[in-house]
Design a protein around this motif. Structure first.
Motif, short mmCIF file in Angstrom:
data_model
loop_
_atom_site.label_atom_id
_atom_site.label_comp_id
_atom_site.label_asym_id
_atom_site.label_seq_id
_atom_site.Cartn_x
_atom_site.Cartn_y
_atom_site.Cartn_z
N UNK A 763 0.83 -1.19 0.00
CA UNK A 763 0.00 0.00 0.00
C UNK A 763 0.87 1.25 0.00
N UNK A 764 1.91 1.26 0.84
CA UNK A 764 2.79 2.43 0.90
C UNK A 764 3.55 2.62 -0.41
N UNK A 765 4.00 1.52 -0.99
CA UNK A 765 4.70 1.64 -2.27
C UNK A 765 3.77 2.19 -3.34
N UNK A 766 2.52 1.73 -3.36
CA UNK A 766 1.57 2.25 -4.35
C UNK A 766 1.29 3.73 -4.13
N UNK A 767 1.19 4.12 -2.88
CA UNK A 767 0.94 5.53 -2.59
C UNK A 767 2.12 6.39 -3.01
N UNK A 768 3.34 5.92 -2.71
CA UNK A 768 4.51 6.67 -3.11
C UNK A 768 4.58 6.81 -4.64
N UNK A 769 4.25 5.75 -5.32
CA UNK A 769 4.29 5.79 -6.78
C UNK A 769 3.25 6.78 -7.32
N UNK A 770 2.04 6.75 -6.75
CA UNK A 770 1.01 7.68 -7.18
C UNK A 770 1.40 9.12 -6.88
N UNK A 771 2.02 9.32 -5.72
CA UNK A 771 2.47 10.68 -5.39
C UNK A 771 3.52 11.15 -6.39
N UNK A 772 4.41 10.26 -6.74
CA UNK A 772 5.48 10.62 -7.69
C UNK A 772 4.90 10.92 -9.07
N UNK A 773 3.87 10.20 -9.47
CA UNK A 773 3.29 10.41 -10.81
C UNK A 773 2.44 11.68 -10.84
N UNK A 778 -0.95 17.87 -8.69
CA UNK A 778 -1.37 18.29 -7.35
C UNK A 778 -0.93 19.72 -7.09
N UNK A 779 0.30 20.07 -7.50
CA UNK A 779 0.77 21.43 -7.30
C UNK A 779 -0.10 22.44 -8.06
N UNK A 780 -0.46 22.09 -9.29
CA UNK A 780 -1.29 22.98 -10.10
C UNK A 780 -2.66 23.18 -9.45
N UNK A 783 -2.33 25.48 -6.42
CA UNK A 783 -2.16 26.88 -6.82
C UNK A 783 -3.49 27.49 -7.24
N UNK A 784 -4.30 26.76 -8.02
CA UNK A 784 -5.60 27.27 -8.43
C UNK A 784 -6.53 27.49 -7.24
N UNK A 785 -6.49 26.59 -6.28
CA UNK A 785 -7.32 26.76 -5.08
C UNK A 785 -6.91 27.99 -4.31
#
Length: 1638
Positions: A763-773, A778-780, A783-785
């Protein structure tokens, strides 16, 4: 229990059949097949017993296991009726007894080693036997049952008869044993008590006698408890009456009073754990606290041999506490928790392990492939054992040190997988069965592992957890047990079934789990491809480790009823299920077509299981058999196609919750069955198996074994290499750990990383991978919010600046309306919850308030309040009073009416007495009549008791005491109760009278306050007119004076704002608006009137006198100019102005003085009135103190009367208890008398039989020569000598030598020993009957007749001896019953004495009254406060009577003194003359005596000694002391002799009574005896007169000898008497010599 109620037999032997025949409907293919027990592995949960010197046994489950100590061979005995209960063995007889655990249990007796049933004992026990015990000799068996009977029974197990039994309710026994040296004694012990039981026998009657042992306290000290039934050390209270036992004070009158102890007097005692007997018939007792005790079974004296603190223990070593200790010939057999060791004295290896138990309960078993040599067992504590299949010996053991749940052995490699509660799966290397090793561990999830299973080819390992996740793992160790992924199913997985056949390229998996909400079960079916290990992991699982559905092809099925187990068939896509709620086994067919969603399956085939309880179904290795187990403990093997049972075997019982799991070997030859709660493992083998069936199994197993052998070999090589490498690494790590010291924080980080479950890591590995992708995206979004938030903030600032009409609400700026609504709803819910909690709290407080108010305020007829003075600190409280109930008023009126009636009766009686007295007195003198009238007046005055006898000052408060009974006349209970009621009425009247005065004072204070308030109005006006800076004193009532204020909460007392509901707010707003409109209209009208009044009359209608002080004369307007500019008119106006001002000032001064005088007068009047009230309240305060004193006096009288009533009740309770106890003892006396009568009758009957045997024996002896009268006389003499000759046999040892006997041998007098002795005697008689012992010249027929006669005589003599021993035993039994009867009689006498003493105490208490007397303070003053408290002989008399008597006595005394003084002088002279005369006569006698003494002077030795001895007085004192000592010794001896004589007289009295009874019996049987005498006389006449004559001659000769002997004795005694008389005369003359006058 057996399915057949008629069948309750027990099968015995290891090879005995454990199965029933196949049913008639079974296929002929399986006909004749059956299973048998190969071996049973159980662990002792009870004591281990010896059957003989080489064999031990213990119960386990449905079996009794026998182990030979030399060969270690096991033999089993199976109980068909269920689990084995308790067990006992008898070593001399080599028998074993055990009970089953069914309703109305039965005790079975089996012999060893044949294991044949000798007997079956059926009793009246309903539930279960808890203890069994054999006696060490004889055929006695003791059984004990707990609930509900609590019964101890003594059996003759050979005759299947209960000899005696006794119930002792509430006694829970944990250990029971016979005395090895005396079977008449038993010991029963529990954790809180011990008792010694004695078995008393009278012929065939047996009787139990119980004696309880008094145990020491927990610290091994003894507590001397007094006798609570008849205490002799109670203190005597001289003031408050008799002191009674605690049971009487508690009011107990039944059996509970005998054992009643207060809680503070109950001390914890020692807790016995085990006991054993000694050769001296003493008991050694081990206690839970560590103490060792010795108990003398005769006196029940307890001796502490060693305390716990005296045991020398090494540092940190615990006390060894074995569960079982058994003594044997070569050593001691010690048993711990399951393990059994034998200790041999003097051996090199003294401790030999006989049975090694597992550490915990066996959870699972599994065969090591191919399942022909070894298998594994798993316990709940994490112990994995390798066990040999041949003899069930443990080869090796490994401890995982964690709680384990599941076990499975891999078919494709020598490895095993163990699931634990922590979510781990441990992999074991079992290549070397003697040293297994853990090679890998996998932390799958935090949920406990529930199921671990391999498929048939050993490709995959499936692990199911409680959360419903099924993990798929590579089963090969060479692949490091790779985890392929997991699939999600429902929670509480019940079973995972796999099908992996060699022809298929997939592994089919079926998962069963329940749907409790719907009352159904769900089945999930999916497949795993065999080529899955060769696929890239990303292709068969997602990033979180979840297997892809397109790879597994998952299908969902449901059945309409709940299943407890389900398996997947090898062919035909069939599913077999075991129903949990109905006793059926169903088969379901999976559809061929694919489907989506959940498909409901219908039963294809349905067969009744004939097993009750939830069960489990298994599939054989070749897929043709269905094996079912259930809670009933029966294993059934069925044909897969017809589902009919062809083998049925009962290996466990439903009492042990049936079978937990089972395993069948790959070749189908061995079956392991594990019990759920009985901790028993049973190995079954085929007793009969058809050739076709064997060939089917062989054909299936052979190719599978060949296929698996290749994989096993390759994996074995890998495991062997890895084992060597791990050993080398371990050696290197051990060496490096000695020199290497790494950072601890880094190690902890590594450990923490390893502790993360595999599913969480994924689960942690999948989350890290999703965060990296998705990080740029997420940053965009963030910024819009942020920009949107800034825009909304600007819009809200602009909204604040616009008008109210154009202004928007803040809620309209919320972009997420749903979230805002959710938050609003949450807030409302939270507020509603808090409001509800507050309302409930307020409701509880309101309810409590109402209760308190009802109890302390509303129920009070007179509320409690206080009254304070105005100026002094005096506070007067009234008496709070409750209204009297109707019952109290009725009771009071009844008592008052009764008292009035008694007073009227007393008056009438006095009038009758006075009338009778006046008729007799009329004849006497007139002066006597006046004296009588004065006496009557005096008596009338004395009848009205003064205050000091009333005991209170209640008359000062107007209380009516005329109805009260005098304190000196309160004797009966009814009078005391009536007195209490009247005293309570007096107290009530006193309080009521005072409260009326209090109420008057309270009203007066209200009036005074009102007056002061009225005057203060005027004072305030005067102060304002005078413009003084004084404050007006305004008295008010305080809260204590008006307590009702506390019940009303004012608005200014609440600091919080009251919550008002919205609808209430709208209603209040409407009302307020209406009120405001009306007020404005009224204000407008009053404003117009006020303005007109001001314009017309200056604002007032008239000028008041008080306005003078404020009146001002206006100055003329010209005064603003200078004086020189004034005109004449202006000057006149000025003079008038000054005159008016002067007059106004004078008026002001007059008015001010009048106001000041009025103010002072008002203040003085207020001061005076309040001061008068304070004085009145002060007097009321004194009245209150006096009233409280009177109330306390009356309450003290009530308490004294109540105490006397309580003591009277205690005396009554004690008397009732003694009467009940007396009835109980009288019943015991009746029972003991009946027992004595029965024992005496039995003794008389038995004695008669004994006398008849003795008479027959004598007849045989006397008739010997007559029977052999036809042979020669010398031959008769020789035969008679041989007739008297007896064989030499080994004599029985006496009771004195009993200590030297073997403890486990036969006791003298036992039936077995008597039979052996008789057989030995008869064998010795055979030697005497040999033809070689026949005299010469004797006919052989005569010799044979002689041998038969002599044998009959020997047998008769042996019977006489046996009868004599039994007669002695019966006499002893009768004596003990008589002793018991004497004890009961003594207790009855003791109860009678106690009753008499109690009645005396009760009478003394009723007469000895407690009187309350008033004494004036300072009237009696004592220098030393030493009062006498003993007034047992005192009488309370009126003081006037004493004074009158004293005056009369004083007058008469003076007269007597005067007369005595006159006669004294006369008698004085007479006495003097007589005295002188007597003096002269005595002098004359003295002179004559002295002259005679001088003439007869004789110097004896005593006189010489007196003259010669200087300390003659000391010598005389010594002699006197010796004489006194002698006299005291003689007195003691005399008293002792008198006591002995009294005892002898008592015994002789009893003996005479017995003789009277015997004489009466003999007289009753005289006629029968006469008949017997006549018959014997006829026999004697037939024998001949020669014998009679010889007898008469011999009797005469004996009489002559006796007479001659007595004559000689009398002559010798006469000579001795004469000698003694002469000696007595000589001693008398020596002691008292004669004095001859000279």
């Amino acid at each position: 229990m057996s399915q057949d109620p008629e069948r309750d037999d027990v099968t015995a032997s290891a090879t005995a059949s454990a199965s029933a025949s196949a049913p008639a409907s079974a296929s002929a293919h399986y006909s004749g097949s059956s299973l048998s027990v190969r071996w049973v592995q159980g662990f002792p949960s009870q004591n281990v017993h010896f059957v003989n010197d080489q064999t031990i046994c213990y119960p386990s489950g449905n079996f009794v296991i026998f182990i030979n100590l030399e060969t270690k061979k096991k033999t089993v005995l199976q109980c068909i009726n269920g689990i084995v209960g308790v067990m006992a063995t008898n070593v001399p007889s080599e028998v074993v007894a055990f009970s089953d655990r069914r309703f109305k249990p039965v005790i079975y007796i089996y012999s060893f080693p044949s294991l044949t049933r000798k007997n079956k004992l059926k009793g009246d026990i309903l539930l279960d036997y808890t203890l069994l015990c054999f006696s060490y000799c004889g055929t006695y068996l003791a059984s004990y049952s707990s609930l509900p009977e609590f019964e101890l029974a003594l059996w003759n197990w050979e005759a299947s008869a209960i000899l005696c039994k006794k119930s002792n309710p509430g006694m829970d026994v944990s250990q029971m044993s016979f005395n090895p040296m005396n079977w008449h004694q038993m010991c029963l012990s529990s954790s809180s008590a011990m008792s010694v039981w004695t078995i008393e026998r009278s012929n065939q009657e047996h009787h139990f006698r119980i004696r309880s042992v008094k145990l020491p306290l927990e610290d091994a000290t003894f507590l001397n408890e007094p006798d609570m039934l008849f205490p002799t050390t109670l203190p005597k209270d001289l003031i408050y009456g008799p002191v009674l036992p605690l049971s009487a004070i508690a009011g107990l009158v039944g059996e509970e009073a005998e054992t009643f102890r207060p809680k503070d007097d109950i001390y914890p005692l020692l807790h016995p754990t085990m006991h054993c007997w000694t050769p001296s018939s003493d008991l050694y007792v081990g206690c839970e606290e560590g103490h060792l005790l010795m108990i003398n079974t005769e006196t029940l004296k307890v001796t502490v041999l060693q305390k716990a603190e005296e045991f020398p223990l090494p540092d940190g070593a615990p006390l060894i506490n074995p569960l079982t200790l058994v003594y044997q010939k070569d050593g001691i057999l010690a048993s711990g928790i399951g393990s059994v060791y034998i200790y041999t004295f003097g051996a090199e290896m003294p401790l030999d392990k006989l049975l090694d138990a597992c550490d915990g309960k066996v959870q699972a078993v599994s065969f090591i492939t191919p399942g022909t040599k070894y298998f594994l067992t798993l316990t709940s504590s994490g112990e994995v054992s390798t066990v040999s299949l041949e003899d069930c010996n443990c080869t090796s053991r490994i401890f995982l040190k964690t709680q384990a749940t599941a076990l499975a052995c891999s078919p494709s490699s020598p490895t095993a997988a163990v699931g634990t509660v922590d979510g781990y799966v441990y992999f074991l290397n079992i290549l070397d069965v003697e040293s297994p090793q853990m090679i890998h561990q996998a932390f799958l999830s935090q949920s406990p592992v529930k199921i671990v299973t391999y498929d048939q080819r050993g490709i995959f390992l499936l692990v199911g957890t409680e959360e419903g996740n099924i993990f798929v793992i590579d089963a090969r160790p060479s692949k490091s047990f790779q985890i392929f992924g997991f699939t999600e199913t429902g929670k509480d997985i019940l079973q995972i079934s796999t099908v992996s056949v060699m022809e298929s390229d997939v592994v089919e998996v079926l998962v069963l789990y329940p749907l409790p909400d719907m009352g159904r079960s769900r089945l999930e079916y999916f497949t795993l491809p065999v080529m899955l290990p060769e696929v890239v992991p990303e292709n068969f699982s997602d990033e979180r480790g979840r297997l892809k559905d397109d790879l597994t092809h998952k299908y969902l099925y449901e059945v309409e009823h709940t299943l407890s187990s389900a398996v997947l068939g090898f062919t035909g896509s069939k599913i077999f299920g075991f129903c949990s709620q109905v006793p059926y086994i169903c088969s379901y067919v999976m559809p061929v077509k694919e489907h989506t969603g959940v498909l409901v399956l219908k039963p294809h085939q349905k067969v009744q299981s004939k097993q009750y309880g939830s069960g489990t179904i298994y599939l054989s290795s070749h897929g043709l058999w269905l094996m079912t187990i259930a809670k009933c403990g029966i294993l059934c093997i069925r044909d897969m196609f017809s589902m009919e049972t062809f083998v049925r075997c009962r290996s466990h019982s439903h009492q042990g919750r049936g079978i937990q799991n089972m395993k069948m070997s790959l070749d189908g030859q061995h079956i392991l069955v594990n019990g759920k709660d009985d901790n028993t493992l049973v190995c079954l083998k085929w007793k009969r198996l058809g050739a076709n069936i064997a060939s089917e199994i062989f054909e299936h197993s052979r190719p599978l074994v060949l296929h698996l052998s290749q994989t096993v070999e390759s994996e074995s090589v890998y495991l062997a290499l890895s084992r060597e490498s791990t050993n080398e690494q371990q050696e290197e790590t051990t060496e490096s750990q000695k020199h290497l010291n790494s950072d601890s924080s880094e190690e902890e980080a590594v450990i923490d990383h390893k502790m993360i479950p595999w599913i969480q890591q994924k689960m942690e590995e999948a989350i890290k991978k999703e965060v990296r992708i998705f990080s740029p995206r997420r940053k965009e979004i963030k910024r819009g919010i942020k920009e949107l938030a800034q825009v909304i903030a600007m819009m809200m600032e602009e909204n604040e600046k616009v008008d109210i009409i154009a202004k928007l609400d803040e809620q309209e700026f919320c972009l997420d309306a749903d979230e805002l609504e959710r938050l609003h709803d949450e807030c409302e819910e939270e507020v509603a919850k808090i409001r509800k909690d507050v309302e409930m709290h307020n409701l509880a407080q309101s309810y409590l308030t109402e209760l308190i108010k009802e109890e302390c305020w509303n129920s009070m007829a007179v509320k409690g309040r206080a009254l304070k003075c105005f100026h002094i600190p005096y506070v007067v409280d009234n008496f709070p009073m409750k209204e009297r109930t109707e019952e109290e008023l009725q009771e009071l009126s009844k008592v008052m009416q009764q008292k009035k009636t008694e007073i009227e009766c007393l008056k009438l009686r006095k009038e009758i007495v006075e009338v009778q007295a006046t008729t007799t007195i009329a004849k006497k003198h007139h002066e006597e009549e006046e004296e009588e009238e004065e006496d009557e007046e005096r008596t009338i005055k004395t009848t009205s008791l003064p205050n000091y006898l009333l005991g209170s000052l209640s008359t000062d408060f107007g209380a009516d005491t005329s109805l009260l009974t005098s304190q000196l006349d309160l004797h009966s209970r009814e009078e005391k109760i009536n007195q209490i009621i009247l005293l309570k009425d007096i107290i009530y009247n006193i309080k009521r009278n005072f409260n009326s005065e209090f109420d008057a004072a309270y009203k007066q204070k209200e009036i005074e306050i009102a007056r002061v308030k009225e005057k203060n109005v005027r004072i305030a006006e005067i102060i304002s007119d005078l413009e003084l800076e004084e404050t007006v004193w305004q008295p008010v009532f305080e809260d204590s004076e008006k307590p009702e204020r506390a019940l009303v909460v004012e608005d200014d007392e609440i600091s919080f704002k009251k919550y008002i509901a919205p609808w209430q707010r709208a209603k209040i707003k409407e009302v307020v608006s209406t009120y405001e409109m009306e007020r404005l209209q009224q204000a407008r009208i009053s404003d117009e009137r006020q303005r007109g009044l001001m314009d017309m009359m200056g604002g007032v209608l008239e000028v008041k006198k008080e306005d003078i002080l404020r009146m001002v004369i206006p100055q003329p307007p010209f005064m603003a100019k200078a004086d020189a500019l004034w005109s004449e008119d202006e000057r006149k106006q000025f003079k008038e102005y000054e005159k008016k001002v002067k007059e106004l000032n004078e008026e002001r001064d007059k008015y001010r003085k009048s106001l000041e005088a009025e103010l002072k007068k008002l203040q003085n009047s207020i001061q005076e009135s309040t001061q008068n009230f304070d004085d009145h309240l002060k007097r009321l305060f004194e009245r209150r103190v006096k009233a409280e004193m009177v109330i306390n006096q009356e309450e003290l009288k009530i308490n004294n009367i109540i105490f006397s009533l309580l003591l009277d009740e205690e005396l009554s309770s004690r008397e009732q208890f003694l009467n009940n106890y007396l009835l109980k003892k009288q019943e015991e006396k009746t029972k003991t008398a009946e027992a004595i009568q029965k024992a005496r009758e039995d003794l008389d009957v038995f004695k008669e039989h004994h006398d008849m045997l003795v008479a027959e024996d004598k007849i045989l002896d006397r008739s010997f020569k007559k029977e052999f009268s036809d042979i020669l006389g010398h031959q008769v003499d020789v035969l008679y000598k041989l007739f008297k000759r007896r064989p030499r046999v080994h004599k029985q040892k006496t009771q004195a030598d009993v200590t030297s006997l073997v403890p486990y041998g036969e006791r003298p007098g036992s039936a077995k020993l008597n039979k052996e002795n008789l057989a030995q005697l008869m064998k010795s008689m055979d030697e005497l009957d040999n033809i070689n012992n026949m005299p010469e010249g004797l006919d052989p027929s005569v010799w044979e007749h002689f041998c038969s006669t002599r044998r009959a005589k020997v047998e008769n003599e042996y019977k006489v001896k046996q009868k004599a021993a039994c007669l002695l035993e019966m006499t002893t039994f009768l004596r003990k019953r008589m002793e018991e009867d004497d004890v009961v009689h003594h207790e009855i006498e003791k109860v009678f004495h106690e009753l008499i003493r109690l009645q005396d105490e009760k009478v003394r208490f009723q007469v000895n009254l407690t009187v309350q007397i008033l004494l004036k303070q300072g009237q009696v003053e004592l220098e030393n406060f030493q009062l006498m408290l003993e007034y047992s002989d005192a009488i309370l008399i009126n003081k006037n009577i004493i004074e009158d008597l004293n005056s009369v006595i004083r007058t008469q005394g003076q007269k007597k003194v005067a007369s005595m003084m006159e006669s004294k002088e006369v008698h004085k002279g007479i006495y003097q003359i007589e005295w002188e005369h007597k003096k002269m006569e005595m002098e004359m006698e003295d002179l004559n005596q002295r002259a005679w003494d001088i003439e007869m002077l004789f110097f004896s030795r005593d006189r010489q000694k007196y003259l010669n001895e200087p300390n003659y007085e000391n010598v005389i004192a010594i002699q006197i002391g010796i004489m006194e000592q002698t006299i005291s010794v003689i007195d003691k001896t005399h008293k002792k002799n008198v006591e002995n004589c009294k005892k002898l007289l008592k015994k002789l009295g009893k003996y005479s009574n017995q003789k009277d009874v015997a004489n009466y019996t003999l007289s009753c049987n005289l006629r029968e005896e006469l008949v017997a005498v006549s018959e014997r006389q006829d026999i004697c006449n037939e024998i001949g007169s020669k014998l009679t004559c010889e007898k008469i001659a011999r009797e005469r000769y004996d009489n002559q000898l006796k007479q001659q002997k007595l004559l000689n004795i009398s002559k010798q005694q006469a000579e001795q008497i004469s000698i003694l008389q002469a000696e007595v005369e000589r001693l008398r003359m020596k002691t008292f010599p004669a004095l001859i006058p000279m």
